[in-house]
Design an enzyme around this catalytic site. Sequence first.
Site, PDB file in Angstrom:
ATOM      1  CG  ASN A   1       1.143  -1.019  -2.269  1.00 29.85           C
ATOM      2  OD1 ASN A   1       1.011  -1.857  -3.150  1.00 29.85           O
ATOM      3  ND2 ASN A   1       0.307  -0.008  -2.118  1.00 29.85           N
ATOM      4  CE  LYS A   2      -2.125  -4.065  -4.450  1.00 31.18           C
ATOM      5  NZ  LYS A   2      -1.604  -2.733  -4.796  1.00 31.18           N
ATOM      6  CB  ILE A   3       0.297  -9.613   0.604  1.00 36.60           C
ATOM      7  CG1 ILE A   3       0.543 -10.323   1.932  1.00 36.60           C
ATOM      8  CG2 ILE A   3      -0.058 -10.572  -0.523  1.00 36.60           C
ATOM      9  CD1 ILE A   3      -0.720 -10.829   2.576  1.00 36.60           C
TER      10      ILE A   3
END
Length: 377
Positions: A188-190
């Site tokens: 879910n990180k950038i």
Amino acid sequence: MPRIFLSPPHMGTDEAAFVTEAFDTNWVAPVGPHVDAFEAEFAEYVGAKHAVALSSGTAALHLALRDHGIGPGDKVLVSDLTFCASVNPILYEGGTPVFVDSERESWNVDPNLVEDAFRARASGGNQFKAFVPVHLYGQTVDMDPIVSLCEQYGVTIIEDAAEALGATYKGKSPGIFGRAGIFSFNGNKIITTSGGGMLVTDRSETAQHVKKMATQARDQAPHYEHSEIGFNYRLSNLLAGVGRGQLRVLDERVDARRAVFDAYVDALGDLPGVEFMPEAPWGRNTRWLTCLTLQPDAFGATPEEVRLALEAVNAEARPVWKPMHLQPIYKDYEFIGGDVSSDLFARGLCLPSGSSMSPADIARVVDTVASTHHAIA
């Protein structure tokens, strides 16, 4: 309607080529050329001398704390408004977390409360052994006063920058202001490696020790020799290939998420009772997640009612992090501060923020939030 996820992976064009190269060369073991290249490229991007690719951001924080010698009886100050992964590694090593509240300007840890905590500990002769400031939702902590205070009181900084890759603090990347910094490449990180993390440091001895501990602490010998406890925490060469491709498009992903945030502000910012997470004057927020707070009396709906309305149109939203001092597992640990973090949790909501969101996706979220307000107000 297709699902609009909160923060889904967004692949570029180079990731598959790097992974294919790993298969073609049979470098599918836990280490290999992509790991070495990813570490070098990442260190250069953030401005650190060394980087060690690991299986998660949690693993990176765990090894940073272990390298510093955190153990039973050691107290570690840590941001209250965060995810549990910022705290659990302290307990892995037998340390004791002490939570410190946020300030409203950035939602990050309040330097004034940090100073109060350090001063109180100094008078009792039992200073914190480390401080873990968490850079929240893509926005950096105000690090200048933190660095000054930690130097004054002899407290080691280990930065949790898991949510803030691509952000800036006075032109510099987070993660490089203390003994070590950690980043996450969770899905879910950038940017993502599907699962993974990175530790950065300017200390060559820390980088070497962390790398050793992450590979079961194997000593230099032709046989398997171990003089300390180790872990199986290294990132695989396959996933490092994904990370290399993702790193190449990081700046584009930041721009895209900031554009999503701006679209939400343009469409919803004037509604009564709506206030978006501010951007602190000391740096650039990646807007990893678009976060807002609602004043239910003015807006006409609670954050949970808005979240359920979005779920009804197949759009994922989530509350702001529940503060650590309110978590059942941490209820007996010390908390320093007031009600800022608890208020942000009570009134906060994270909207879908993916860098691949289409105008139609944004419109679905905007229309739902706006109609919820009009329907209930």
